[in-house]
Scaffold this active site. Sequence first.
Site, mmCIF file in Angstrom:
data_model
loop_
_atom_site.group_PDB
_atom_site.id
_atom_site.type_symbol
_atom_site.label_atom_id
_atom_site.label_comp_id
_atom_site.label_asym_id
_atom_site.label_seq_id
_atom_site.Cartn_x
_atom_site.Cartn_y
_atom_site.Cartn_z
ATOM 1 N N ASP A 1 0.863 -1.164 0.000
ATOM 2 C CA ASP A 1 0.000 0.000 0.000
ATOM 3 C C ASP A 1 0.912 1.230 0.000
ATOM 4 O O ASP A 1 2.138 1.130 0.171
ATOM 5 C CB ASP A 1 -0.950 -0.035 1.218
HETATM 6 C C1 GLC Z 1 -4.193 4.530 0.028
HETATM 7 C C2 GLC Z 1 -5.102 3.383 0.394
HETATM 8 C C3 GLC Z 1 -5.267 2.350 -0.689
HETATM 9 C C4 GLC Z 1 -5.149 3.020 -2.050
HETATM 10 C C5 GLC Z 1 -3.715 3.503 -2.175
HETATM 11 C C6 GLC Z 1 -3.450 4.213 -3.510
HETATM 12 O O1 GLC Z 1 -3.432 4.902 1.134
HETATM 13 O O2 GLC Z 1 -4.811 2.711 1.616
HETATM 14 O O3 GLC Z 1 -6.541 1.719 -0.507
HETATM 15 O O4 GLC Z 1 -5.454 2.104 -3.084
HETATM 16 O O5 GLC Z 1 -3.354 4.364 -1.105
HETATM 17 O O6 GLC Z 1 -4.176 5.409 -3.566
#
Ligand code: GLC
Length: 739
Positions: free
Chosen positions: A262
Site C-alpha cells: 500500500d
Molecule cells: C491509500 C489506500 C489504498 C489506495 C492507495 C493508492 O493509502 O490505503 O486503498 O489504493 O493508497 O491510492
Amino acid sequence: MKQEKINKLLHAMSLDEKIGQLIQLSGEFFSTADISIGPSQKLGISQKMVNLCGSALNVVGAKNVHKIQDEQMKRQPHHIPMLFMSDVIYGFKTIYPIPLGLGCAWNPELVKKAFNSAADEASAAGNQVAFAPMVDVVHDARWGRVLESPGEDPYLNSVYAKSMVEGLQQDLKSKKGQAACVKHFAAYGAIESGREYNSVDMSLSNLFQNYLPPYKAGVNAHAKMIMTSLTTLNGVPSTADKWLLDDLLRKSWNFKGIVISDYASIYELIKHGFAADTTDAALKAINAGVDIDMKSPCYATGLKQLLTDGKLDENKVDQAVLRILKLKNELGLFEDPYYGASEAREKGNILTTDKRLLARKLASQSIVMLKNDHQALPLKKNTKIALIGPYANNRNLIGMWAIHGNPQDTVTILDGIKENTNYVKVAKGTDLCRNKKLLHNLGFLSNESIDKMVSDDKTESKNNQEAIRIASKADTIVLTLGEETYEAGEAGAKTNLELASNQIELLDKLSKLGKKIILILINGRPLVLTNIKDKVDAIIEAWFPGTEGGHAIADILFGKTNPSGRLTMSFPYSSAQEPLYYNHLSTGRPENNSQHVGRFVSKYIDSPAAALYPFGYGLSYGNVLYKNLELSTSHFKCNQVEKISIDVINESDMDREETIQLYIHQYVAKIVQPVKRLVQFQKIFIPAHKRIHVEFQLKPQELAYYDNQGKMCLEGGKYSVYLGMNGGQLLKKDFILLI
Ligand code: GLC
C-alpha cells in the site's frame, strides 16, 4: 509476446532496469498532477530510477497516458511499457453507491455489471489496474473506511469479492477490463478502536473464520493483484509478513499474481519499528514477497546495494519482475502500450445513458428504508414538499474515494424530486457541519473554504427560519442530513457517530411543526440515530449514492421502486458499543438466555447491547410473510445435502425484491461459534399478492469453522437453521449433523 521472449527480456535487463519495474510513482514524477490520497513525502529517488519506473499511480486520461507512456518507454533501454494503476473503487466517471451501500443491494450480479461498466470507462481513459475491490470485513463504524467495504460479514464480502473481481476482469482480453487488485491484505478492518492505521491483533481462528475468506474469494476469482495492508497483524506489519504473503498467500492459496504494497507502506516498516532503515525495509519486504513498492524510496534506493553486497538473492527480484512482465504481457501492452485507450473512446464511453441507468438501478437497490411509520412513504405524486437540509440541492453525493468522479455530473435530490411533483420548496436550513475544528481536522479543506462552509450565526439562524417557514406551508418535509464527504473514507475515523449537533437542532425545530418528516441520510458509515429516530416518520439510508443518487432517492420516495436494501453493517444505539457486529459469540452469560437473572449477564447498564438496526435489516413497502420452513431431514449425514425450503408471500399491491437470508448456529464446538452466521441468501422477485416457494441446499462443508491452527473443522451435533428477511425476524429449525 511469447513467454520465452519475456524470459529473454528479463535476462537482457540490467539490475537497475529490473529494480525499476518494482517501483510505482504518482503523477508528479511524470510532470502531471498527483491526485493520490496519502501522505506526501520527498522520496529522494534519482531521476535515473524515475526513468526506469515500471508503473504509475493515479495517472489517468487517454491523452495523458499516451503522452506519459511514450515518454517513459523512450527512457527505458528495452522500452518496457508502464502499467497504469488507479483507485477505481466504486466507479470511474459514472459513480455507483459506496461499497457499503452496494453491499446492501445483496445483488452480486448487478454489482458485477457495475464493476464491469466502471472497467469500461477506466480502460478507455488509459487505466489498466483498479485498486479494487476493497473487501476488508468491518466491525467498527468509527473507522472511516467502512465506506469502502461491502460490510461486516465474511460470507457476503466473499460473494462480493468474487463478483467485483469478475466484473473488473471480464473484458481484460478485449482491452475494456481492469486487472483487479484485492485489498487490504489482511484484516485492515479489524484495527483496534476503529482508529485509522491502528494495530490489528486476533486469534488465528478469528482471522481465518471472519477476516480472510473475502481475500481468498478474490484470489479464487483469479484477481491479478493483492495489496498489502498498512497495518500490523499480530505484531508483524502485513507489508513484510512472510507467513501471510508467502506461506499463506502464495504457497497455501497458490496465488500467482502480483503483490503491491500500500501507499508508502514499505517505508512505514521503519515507523512500525520493524525495519531499521530504508534498506532494511526493502530487504524485509522483498523477502516477504512484495513485488511493487508503491510511492516509497526503499526499493529504488536499497535493492541494488543489497544485491551487490550479496544480502539479497537476485532470483527474488527476478521472480517479482517476471510477475510484472507477465501481467503487462497478458494485457498486451508490448503490442499496444495504451491498452486501447483513446480520447475518442474515452469521450464516447463515459456517463452514457446505459451507465447512468445502471447506476440509478443499483443506487435504488442500495438504499435501506430503516423506518416507515403510518405508511409515510411512498409519497403521492404532486405532494407539496418542503425539501430541507444541506443535501437538498447538493451535488456532493459521490463520497470520498470517487477520485475520478465529478460532482457536477450528479443528479441532486432536488433534481429527482422535481421530476415527481410540481410543488417543492427548498431550503438548506443549516450547514452540513459547523464545527470548524472538525472540518480543519479533515485535512483537505483550506481555512478559506471552511469559512465559506460555516455560516455566521445570523445566517445560520436565518437559514433555520427559512426552513421552518417553507415547512409550515408544505404537506411533507423531506429532510436531507448526513456527513461531510471527508468525514468518512480513509483517515476519517471519528469517535462520535451522531449527526452534527446543528443538524439535530434543526430536526428538533422542524419536528415541533407536527408535519410528516421523511429523513434522508447521506453518509459513509452506520450512524447513531437513537435520539432522532422517534422525531421522524420515515428514515431512508441512502449512503453516498453516487452520480444518479437524486433519481434513485426519488424513485424510492415516490414508490417507483420498492426499497429492497438490507443493512450489511450494524447500526448501534451508541458509538460506545463499537465494534458491533451480528455474528458475535454467546458468552457464558447471554443476556436473554442465562441461568443468571438481572445484573449478572452480558449487557450494559446504560444501553442495549444489541444493534438499533441489525445486519440484514431493512423495510420494504407492503407486507411479506415467511411460512412453512422445512428441512429435508432432521438428521443429516456428511455425504448428504440438507434441503431447506420456505414459502414467501407478498401480501401487498406492490411487487417486491426480497432477500431471504439463511443463517446457521452450531450449539457445541471446540472453538465456540457465533450465535448465528450467514451461509447463503437469495434475492428474489415476488409479484404483488404472489407466493414463492424458495429452496436452499446446505452442504456439510458450509458448517465447518476454523480452529487456532487455521485448520477447517467439521463436527457432528446439533445445529439451528435460521431463515428470514431481517437480521431479527427469523424462523428457526434444528437438525443433527451425523459425522
Ligand atoms: C491509500 C489506500 C489504498 C489506495 C492507495 C493508492 O493509502 O490505503 O486503498 O489504493 O493508497 O491510492
